[in-house]
Design an enzyme around this catalytic site. Structure first.
Site, PDB file in Angstrom:
ATOM      1  N   ASP A 112      -4.467  -3.100  -7.082  1.00 10.29           N
ATOM      2  CA  ASP A 112      -5.145  -3.770  -5.974  1.00 10.29           C
ATOM      3  C   ASP A 112      -6.637  -3.591  -6.156  1.00 10.29           C
ATOM      4  OD1 ASP A 112      -5.997  -1.397  -3.915  1.00 10.29           O
ATOM      5  OD2 ASP A 112      -4.020  -0.970  -4.756  1.00 10.29           O
TER       6      ASP A 112
ATOM      7  N   ASP B 254      -3.717  -4.283   5.985  1.00 11.59           N
ATOM      8  CA  ASP B 254      -4.093  -2.912   5.662  1.00 11.59           C
ATOM      9  C   ASP B 254      -4.433  -2.165   6.949  1.00 11.59           C
ATOM     10  OD1 ASP B 254      -5.222  -0.551   4.775  1.00 11.59           O
ATOM     11  OD2 ASP B 254      -6.695  -1.496   3.453  1.00 11.59           O
TER      12      ASP B 254
ATOM     13  N   GLU C 182      -5.164   1.513   8.253  1.00 10.65           N
ATOM     14  CA  GLU C 182      -5.439   2.896   7.861  1.00 10.65           C
ATOM     15  C   GLU C 182      -6.539   3.480   8.740  1.00 10.65           C
ATOM     16  OE1 GLU C 182      -7.734   3.313   3.968  1.00 10.65           O
ATOM     17  OE2 GLU C 182      -6.769   1.344   3.661  1.00 10.65           O
TER      18      GLU C 182
END
Length: 284
Positions: free
Chosen positions: A83, A172, A174
């Site tokens: 990634d 994503d 986080e």
């Protein structure tokens, strides 16, 4: 003969109190000048360093990375991937392809204000060497709604096409790079924000998106919610010899980000299955 006097009628103290209460209630419903929207949720400022926010950037800071050798080759079927984001710049895709990398996720957007300036080279470059690729969005749930961010993502590279080479978009989730770990939201608030994002993405593309998240953050910020495990494929980061304990709701991972110090670009991943299963994920 009684004399009639002009002026406001006499009111008892009790009637005056009732009238004052009614007026106060009216003001609270209508609002005072300059207070329109005061009940709207507080929003944090837009990200100030999105180029430093990528899949795992905050995992490494909060959970650390494990030094030492990379995990051994998988004894079960797997596919190597990477990634990337703007911090990688122009990526040597041929080098990665020749090294066995067959898929890639590329950061497209963050919040509703940032697009990756290297996105075209990264997203198209990986495709042109033969990889299956997809795009991901770095979430900031305190800056705007899930729907707003999902729409921004789809409009700026996060779409999907049934060409056999495009993975569903990924979200994503986080640690917050700008403040409170959980973005100032309750576990319920975060879960609802993600539901909003996923529902909007599916309405726009027809696909259920992948979710990138660590078990540590998930437990801390969602109460280890099991709301998404049955639908959204899991991309889990853990820099060690195995994917380890998974977040609530998932019995297996789909992608494992196993290192942030791999060849050429740093972040390397393993798809949990044979190449034909990776193709199936792309095809929907």
């Amino acid at each position: 003969m009684p004399v009639l006097r002009s002026g406001p009628p006499h009111r008892s103290p009790r009637s005056r109190a009732l009238l004052a209460g009614a007026l106060l209630a009216t003001v609270s419903l209508v609002g005072l000048p300059g207070t329109a929207g005061a009940a709207s949720p507080h929003r944090a400022p837009e990200p100030t360093h999105p180029e430093r926010d990528w899949a795992g950037s905050q995992i490494a800071k909060h959970e650390g990375t494990k030094a030492g050798p990379l995990p051994p080759p998988s004894l079960t079927a797997s596919v190597e991937g990477v990634d990337v984001s703007s911090h990688n710049g122009s990526v040597a895709w041929s080098t990665l392809w020749n090294g066995g990398v067959k898929f890639a996720y590329v950061k497209a957007t963050e919040s509703t204000s940032y697009t990756n300036p290297s996105f075209a080279q990264q997203y198209n470059g990986s495709y042109h060497v033969g990889m299956i690729r997809g795009a991901y969005h770095f979430a900031t749930p305190d800056t705007s709604s899930g729907a707003a961010q999902a729409n921004y993502f789809v409009d700026h590279g996060g779409g999907w096409s049934k060409d056999g080479r495009t993975l569903p978009g990924a979200l994503d989730m986080e640690y917050n790079p700008y403040g409170s770990t959980c973005y100032g939201l309750s576990a319920t608030g975060l879960v609802n924000w993600m539901k909003d994002w996923f529902a909007t993405y599916k309405a726009r593309t027809g696909r259920d998106a992948v979710i990138y998240t660590s078990t540590g953050w998930w437990k801390q910020c969602t109460g280890n919610s099991g709301a998404f495990g049955a639908v959204n494929p899991l991309w889990v980061p853990r820099y060690g010899s195995s994917a380890g304990e998974l977040p609530g709701g998932w019995g297996f991972h789909t992608i494992w980000q196993y290192t942030s110090t791999g060849a050429t670009v740093g972040d390397h991943n393993r798809f949990n299955g044979a190449y034909d299963r990776l193709q199936a994920l792309a095809n929907g």
